[in-house]
Design an enzyme around this catalytic site. Structure first.
Site, PDB file in Angstrom:
ATOM      1  N   HIS A 181       0.839  -1.198   0.000  1.00 30.37           N
ATOM      2  CA  HIS A 181       0.000   0.000   0.000  1.00 30.37           C
ATOM      3  C   HIS A 181       0.874   1.247   0.000  1.00 30.37           C
ATOM      4  O   HIS A 181       2.086   1.159   0.138  1.00 30.37           O
ATOM      5  CB  HIS A 181      -1.003  -0.019   1.152  1.00 30.37           C
ATOM      6  CG  HIS A 181      -0.406   0.118   2.513  1.00 30.37           C
ATOM      7  ND1 HIS A 181       0.417  -0.836   3.072  1.00 30.37           N
ATOM      8  CD2 HIS A 181      -0.492   1.103   3.444  1.00 30.37           C
ATOM      9  CE1 HIS A 181       0.785  -0.453   4.274  1.00 30.37           C
ATOM     10  NE2 HIS A 181       0.261   0.718   4.528  1.00 30.37           N
ATOM     11  N   HIS A 205      -7.373  -0.691   5.746  1.00 35.64           N
ATOM     12  CA  HIS A 205      -6.324   0.235   6.218  1.00 35.64           C
ATOM     13  C   HIS A 205      -6.162   1.355   5.180  1.00 35.64           C
ATOM     14  O   HIS A 205      -6.190   2.535   5.513  1.00 35.64           O
ATOM     15  CB  HIS A 205      -5.032  -0.560   6.398  1.00 35.64           C
ATOM     16  CG  HIS A 205      -3.861   0.263   6.822  1.00 35.64           C
ATOM     17  ND1 HIS A 205      -3.769   0.845   8.063  1.00 35.64           N
ATOM     18  CD2 HIS A 205      -2.722   0.600   6.158  1.00 35.64           C
ATOM     19  CE1 HIS A 205      -2.606   1.507   8.151  1.00 35.64           C
ATOM     20  NE2 HIS A 205      -1.958   1.368   7.011  1.00 35.64           N
TER      21      HIS A 205
HETATM   22 ZN   LIG Z   1       0.067   1.774   6.422  1.00 31.56          ZN
END
Ligand SMILES: [Zn+2]
Length: 258
Positions: free
Chosen positions: A56, A114
């Protein structure tokens, strides 16, 4: 089983080096937030960086990507739905990542929560899950909703017991202190807490975990257990009929836990 080793960075990040089972020097790295820490490990071990896998977009996961890619000519792979710091092959849910020259093959899983584009890499019995699943915990909900994150964790939890879990942070001790507050009667949590205290007292790593272990100790994988539901309902002062509601309460509870 893959040869995987941690590179420590910042205060509590682990950047994972994966050795090729084919090429004695060939290596992939997961989430290199800090180029210098990776360079030192590569030089110390005489390794050659061929591939960079990103879960990410957060800076502590991508901060070293562009520099390492430029220096080593390594191929970069990252989530299709997030901005990468340099040219990267975009990967989305269900993609097969075949690194033929390294003899490595991963299945890509979209695990939003997240961040919205967060992906995980699963292969060779190992899971590289970034900031989605931690040992005895899970990532904060910066972008996604509780039900998105619960869905992502449910998908990871459906993998076999023996799967090794390589998380991106050393958060295990704090997570277990919280888990023991949620489930004071969970013997597996209390045993893990004791063992983890001993490891952290000598600054030893607590990872990888396994999914079988996480199913026993991780409150965020246990939102359907009556013990976790009862604790969440007591904390919220309200009935929580849906697992996503239990998850949301436990996640918010953890956010304020010290
Ligand atoms: Zn993170």
């Amino acid at each position: 089983m893959l040869d995987v080793s941690p590179v420590r960075a910042f205060s509590d990040n682990y950047l994972w080096l994966i050795r090729s089972p084919l090429d004695p020097r060939g290596t992939a790295v997961v989430d290199p937030g800090d180029a210098r820490a990776v360079e030192e490990a590569l030089a110390r071990e005489g390794l050659s960086l061929k591939a960079i896998l990103v879960t990410h977009h957060h800076p502590d996961h991508v901060g070293g990507v562009a520099e390492l890619a430029a220096h080593h000519g390594a191929k970069v792979f990252g989530p299709a739905r997030e901005r990468m710091p340099c040219a990267a092959t975009p990967l989305d849910d269900g993609a097969a990542l075949n690194l033929d020259d390294l003899g490595l093959e991963f299945h890509v899983m979209a695990v939003p929560g997240h961040t919205l584009g967060h992906i995980a890499y699963y292969g060779h019995g190992d899971l590289f899950c970034g900031d989605t699943l931690f040992s005895a915990g899970c990532g904060r909900l910066f972008e996604g909703t509780p039900s998105q994150m619960l869905g992502s964790l449910d998908r990871l939890a459906a993998l076999p017991d023996a799967v090794r879990v390589f998380c991106a942070h050393e958060y295990t001790l704090g997570n277990l202190r919280f888990a023991a507050t949620v489930e004071p009667g969970n013997v597996a949590v209390l045993e893990a807490l004791e063992a983890t205290r001993a490891l952290r007292a000598r600054d030893a790593i607590t990872l990888p975990s396994t999914l079988g272990r996480e199913r026993r100790i991780n409150p965020f994988l246990r939102c359907r257990e009556s013990s976790v539901r009862a604790a969440a309902e007591a904390h919220a002062g309200a009935p929580l009929p849906e697992a996503a509601e239990v998850f949301a309460v436990v996640r918010a509870w953890k956010d304020g836990f010290r």
